[in-house]
Design a protein around this motif. Structure first.
Motif, short mmCIF file in Angstrom:
data_model
loop_
_atom_site.label_atom_id
_atom_site.label_comp_id
_atom_site.label_asym_id
_atom_site.label_seq_id
_atom_site.Cartn_x
_atom_site.Cartn_y
_atom_site.Cartn_z
N THR A 1 -2.49 17.17 -2.42
CA THR A 1 -3.03 16.74 -3.71
C THR A 1 -3.76 15.41 -3.52
N ALA A 2 -4.63 15.10 -4.46
CA ALA A 2 -5.38 13.85 -4.40
C ALA A 2 -4.42 12.66 -4.41
N LYS A 3 -3.39 12.72 -5.20
CA LYS A 3 -2.43 11.62 -5.28
C LYS A 3 -1.73 11.42 -3.94
N ARG A 4 -1.34 12.50 -3.28
CA ARG A 4 -0.66 12.39 -1.99
C ARG A 4 -1.59 11.82 -0.93
N VAL A 5 -2.85 12.23 -0.93
CA VAL A 5 -3.82 11.69 0.02
C VAL A 5 -3.99 10.19 -0.20
N ALA A 6 -4.10 9.77 -1.45
CA ALA A 6 -4.23 8.34 -1.75
C ALA A 6 -3.00 7.58 -1.25
N GLN A 7 -1.81 8.14 -1.43
CA GLN A 7 -0.59 7.50 -0.93
C GLN A 7 -0.61 7.36 0.59
N LEU A 8 -1.05 8.41 1.28
CA LEU A 8 -1.10 8.37 2.74
C LEU A 8 -2.13 7.38 3.26
N ILE A 9 -3.27 7.30 2.59
CA ILE A 9 -4.30 6.34 2.99
C ILE A 9 -3.78 4.92 2.79
N ARG A 10 -3.13 4.69 1.65
CA ARG A 10 -2.57 3.36 1.38
C ARG A 10 -1.49 3.01 2.41
N PHE A 11 -0.64 3.98 2.72
CA PHE A 11 0.40 3.76 3.73
C PHE A 11 -0.22 3.45 5.09
N ASP A 12 -1.23 4.20 5.49
CA ASP A 12 -1.87 3.99 6.78
C ASP A 12 -2.43 2.58 6.89
N HIS A 13 -3.09 2.15 5.84
CA HIS A 13 -3.63 0.79 5.83
C HIS A 13 -2.50 -0.22 5.92
N ALA A 14 -1.45 -0.02 5.16
CA ALA A 14 -0.31 -0.95 5.18
C ALA A 14 0.33 -0.99 6.57
N ALA A 15 0.49 0.17 7.20
CA ALA A 15 1.09 0.22 8.54
C ALA A 15 0.25 -0.56 9.54
N HIS A 16 -1.06 -0.44 9.46
CA HIS A 16 -1.94 -1.20 10.35
C HIS A 16 -1.81 -2.70 10.09
N ARG A 17 -1.70 -3.08 8.83
CA ARG A 17 -1.54 -4.51 8.50
C ARG A 17 -0.21 -5.03 9.04
N LEU A 18 0.85 -4.24 8.89
CA LEU A 18 2.16 -4.64 9.43
C LEU A 18 2.07 -4.83 10.94
N ALA A 19 1.39 -3.91 11.60
CA ALA A 19 1.29 -3.96 13.06
C ALA A 19 0.47 -5.14 13.56
N THR A 20 -0.36 -5.70 12.71
CA THR A 20 -1.13 -6.88 13.12
C THR A 20 -0.37 -8.16 12.84
N GLY A 21 0.88 -8.04 12.39
CA GLY A 21 1.73 -9.21 12.24
C GLY A 21 1.85 -9.78 10.84
N HIS A 22 1.28 -9.13 9.86
CA HIS A 22 1.39 -9.63 8.50
C HIS A 22 2.78 -9.31 7.93
N SER A 23 3.26 -10.17 7.06
CA SER A 23 4.60 -9.97 6.49
C SER A 23 4.58 -8.78 5.52
N ALA A 24 5.74 -8.16 5.37
CA ALA A 24 5.85 -7.01 4.47
C ALA A 24 5.51 -7.39 3.04
N ALA A 25 5.89 -8.59 2.61
CA ALA A 25 5.58 -9.02 1.25
C ALA A 25 4.08 -9.14 1.04
N LEU A 26 3.38 -9.73 2.01
CA LEU A 26 1.93 -9.88 1.91
C LEU A 26 1.25 -8.51 1.95
N VAL A 27 1.70 -7.65 2.86
CA VAL A 27 1.12 -6.31 2.99
C VAL A 27 1.32 -5.53 1.69
N ALA A 28 2.50 -5.61 1.11
CA ALA A 28 2.78 -4.91 -0.15
C ALA A 28 1.81 -5.38 -1.24
N ALA A 29 1.65 -6.68 -1.36
CA ALA A 29 0.77 -7.23 -2.39
C ALA A 29 -0.68 -6.83 -2.17
#
Length: 179
Positions: free
Chosen positions: A105-133
């Motif tokens: 579904t479109a909603k699930r794809v949007a969730q996965l894209i958002r997660f993928d971006h967040a995972a990359h941000r986490l892997a570059t050393g950003h804090s979970a709080a900053l990545v969430a925001a």
């Protein structure tokens, strides 16, 4: 979307294993024969064969393509309500066509894209709080739930996992606006 055009498969096949013969019938045999190594008398590349199939395959609805591109451009933060307003479809129609042509579904794809971006941000050393925001999560616990659901591990574990290749291709920095 490419799979829909190239393979001609619909969402009903999700979670099943099928052969190319099941999807393409006799065209699968012809494609296989054309892609034999050159020393066997054939010189067609698999890429060329797939490109031909894509050209002859089903067209993805322009509205689905537009929605996909909006989701990627917004890094999964676009709301489905906004998409249906922009494309002039009902929510149910977008849901149905997107699922048929993308497999999710479109909603699930949007969730996965958002997660993928967040995972990359986490892997570059950003804090979970900053990545969430920055990634559009309501709070850090919301990010934590998605990371656990999609990766089966905590955000800290994702940040140090070797499976996550860091590159500027996945999520290049957004260009800063010049005024």
């Amino acid at each position: 979307m490419v799979a829909y055009a190239v393979l001609g498969a619909s969402a009903e096949l999700g979670g099943t294993l099928v052969t190319l013969d099941d999807l393409w019938g006799q065209d699968a045999v012809r494609t296989h024969e054309r892609c034999m190594p050159p020393d066997r008398g054939r010189s067609d590349s698999p890429e060329a064969a797939l490109a031909r199939q894509a050209d002859a395959g089903r067209a993805v609805d322009p509205e689905v393509t537009f929605s996909w591109r909006q989701m990627v451009a917004s890094r999964g933060r676009v709301r489905v309500e906004r998409l249906v307003t922009e494309i002039g479809w009902s929510r149910k129609r977008l849901w149905s066509r997107f699922r048929a042509q993308v497999g999710l579904t479109a909603k699930r794809v949007a969730q996965l894209i958002r997660f993928d971006h967040a995972a990359h941000r986490l892997a570059t050393g950003h804090s979970a709080a900053l990545v969430a925001a920055e990634s559009g999560y309501a709070d850090q616990s919301h990010l934590h739930r998605d990371v656990m659901a999609f990766a089966g591990m905590t955000p800290t574990a994702v940040a140090i996992s070797p499976f996550l290749a860091i590159d500027d291709v996945a999520w290049p920095p957004k260009p800063s606006s010049v005024i």
